[in-house]
Design a protein around this motif. Sequence first.
Motif, PDB file in Angstrom:
ATOM      1  N   GLN A 133      -1.040   1.326  13.395  1.00 16.37           N
ATOM      2  CA  GLN A 133      -1.134   2.463  12.484  1.00 16.37           C
ATOM      3  C   GLN A 133      -2.501   2.477  11.786  1.00 16.37           C
ATOM      4  N   LYS A 149      -5.054   3.763  14.358  1.00 18.84           N
ATOM      5  CA  LYS A 149      -4.875   5.196  14.629  1.00 18.84           C
ATOM      6  C   LYS A 149      -5.380   6.038  13.463  1.00 18.84           C
ATOM      7  N   GLN A 150      -5.080   5.601  12.258  1.00 20.99           N
ATOM      8  CA  GLN A 150      -5.547   6.363  11.098  1.00 20.99           C
ATOM      9  C   GLN A 150      -7.074   6.324  11.008  1.00 20.99           C
ATOM     10  N   ARG A 191      -5.180   4.342   0.257  1.00 20.01           N
ATOM     11  CA  ARG A 191      -4.156   5.389   0.245  1.00 20.01           C
ATOM     12  C   ARG A 191      -2.947   5.008   1.089  1.00 20.01           C
ATOM     13  N   ARG A 192      -3.200   4.334   2.202  1.00 16.69           N
ATOM     14  CA  ARG A 192      -2.092   3.985   3.095  1.00 16.69           C
ATOM     15  C   ARG A 192      -1.491   2.621   2.737  1.00 16.69           C
TER      16      ARG A 192
END
Lengths: 184, 553
Positions: free
Chosen positions: A82, A85-86, A48-49
């Motif tokens: 990132q 963190k996700q 998704r990211r």
Amino acid sequence: MDSGAPNLTELDQLAAETGSLTGRKHLLSLTVENKPGVLARIAGLFSRRGFNIDTLAVGPTEDPNFSRMTITIDGAKHPIDQVTKQLNKLINVVKLRDMEPRETTAREMALFKVSAPVESRHEIMQFAEIFRGRVVDVSRKSMTVEVTGPADKIEAFERMVRPHGLIEMVRTGEVALGRSPADS
Amino acid sequence: MMEALKVEGVEYIFGIPGGANLPVYDAVHGADFTHIHARHEQGAGHMAEGYAKASGRVGVTFATSGPGATNLVTPIADAQMDSVPTVFITGQVRTDLIGTDGFQEADITGITYPIVKHSLMVTEASQIPEYVHEAFQIASTGRPGPVLIDVPQDLGRAEIDYEPNTKPVELAGYKPSVEGNINQIKIAAKALASATRPVIYAGGGVINAEASEELRELCLVDDLPVTCTLMGLGSFPAPNEQWLGMLGMHGTRAANYAMDEADLIVAVGARFDDRITGKLSEFAPNAKFIHIDIDPAEISKNVAAHIPIVGDAKAVLTALTSEYRALQPDGTRLAEWWGRISEWRKEYPLTYKDSKDSTIKPQAMIESLNRATNGEAIVTSDVGQHQMWVAQYYDFPQPRRWINSGGLGTMGVGLPFAIGAKIACPQETVVCVTGDGSLIMTVQELATAVSNDVPVKVLLMNNGHYGMVRQWQELFWDSKHVAIEMGESPDWVKLADAFGCAAARVDDKADLDQAISDTLAEEGPALLDVRVDPTENCYPMIPAGAAARDMVG
């Protein structure tokens, strides 16, 4: 800044969090709850990211309530900060470590099925010996070699045997633990 | 489950029954809360969101398996994007049928992985109360969000023992930071005191953290200028001398130009969405950033922070204010900055050309509503031009008065949001400002409002089009208009009447004020079909992908 207060923060001196691309491979070690759907959540988060997983290894840990996932990801293409963190936001991820390469023991296993007619069989066995590999299956035309080590060693072995005709290859992806200090 | 929901203080549940959640509904009979029977699961989910946004409490939705559950996908995604504390409890087929493509089976847990804060699939009946408590804790703490609990039909009907549990649940993988790092806060205070062109940029996180008072305190230390995002409107009282208006794509020039020229931007509970930044590489080119957010993943996601502070806005703002005040900042350093801002304000106020005939301009409709309610109503909206005009022309003096869909931009939320908000705040006037394109997407919920006697007022800004899409086609797609006309169907007055909802129509601006007052004065739910100028565009505007200084209109 002539505001008169000597202890103020000079705005010019503030540096932004870099947090972007580190340019190296990262090995993330995740302790996750052993619950249905955890792998799907993590895999889904990556897709998704727009993050790409290079390798992924999952297995049990010393505690049956938790599994360990070892994920390698390219820090030249993805903002690792990132990514971690996700991942940390997922409730099922209990602990996450971005492993420091110098303080980590990382290993991967690979099986190579190599074309091995009589004339080249000896040379392949020699390679296996140099790489501390083991021949685990043999037929008249081929030979399967098991090699364990850090990813670069696996890749080096692959380069050696590829000219002989690499029929099939499979790799587990790296697993890793932090090194203990020598005096502990 | 009902006992656990009672412990969580649930007063209202929004939902629709069906085969797989019949055990749950059997228990609703005689339960201690009121069940609001919506007419579509999407409506139920948005009602729960509206309830949560208006009250700050967790909104709860029930739906059955399969299509009931998939109808919740939009409200779940909406709640995730706008950080709305919600718990969605779906029925699932019997455990022996799972994976067999049984009747009304859908893997709702799998479908919603990317759009939930967390989800819990019940595999043993004894987990149910524990999962309910877990869900409420996760939904309502940290950065709030939606939690799904999927309950197979056979487990929902099992008899289990339950001792009411009021202690917080221990979750190994979930520990939100509340207090910000005090050293970072001190550095932030010093940076703020040395900034000569600061701007406070406040988002929905301030409202979620109930930190509006703390935000005001900080801004009052000296004379800091404040702008709010669409989701943050009401977190700083409007109108106000220090208030620059909303920023972003349809924000004021004063707010956007101030961001563009600022030397220090303090982002509080805001996430640098693309509707705020425009072209990222040209966003606030002269600024350093202090970023305060409870979600560490938001920090440096879009814009790299110079001083990141992870924590709850209320706690961090309190500490920041006291550190900042202790520095005794010199307020006169801001005089030049305020001079610049005042020029922008004077030169570029929000404005529109009123019609020369009797045509109602959409902006005039919002101004009329603002006068009629004295800015004191709870206003919900759908998505599009009308939403932006409310954001521009309605003054929100308090938080939790402006309820809309910011992140996901969901059309059809306005009416169910209003129903949920009215149920949460029965004493307040609740007005849904909507468009004809949006309202028809969930208009069936008028039946919910009428049959549950929820007196919401629907002000329909009727321009016969998807107005914002028409505007984009006109500005960016050579006026090649496709699929934007709504035509004359339905007749909204007759439709509302068929639902048993009072309705009227107004198309002359001389009658507008009276018509709005009459609608607000109706005892029950009421709809006013306001025929507005269909050609009006929403300005000013930062074209998508452009920079703030390139605003048009």
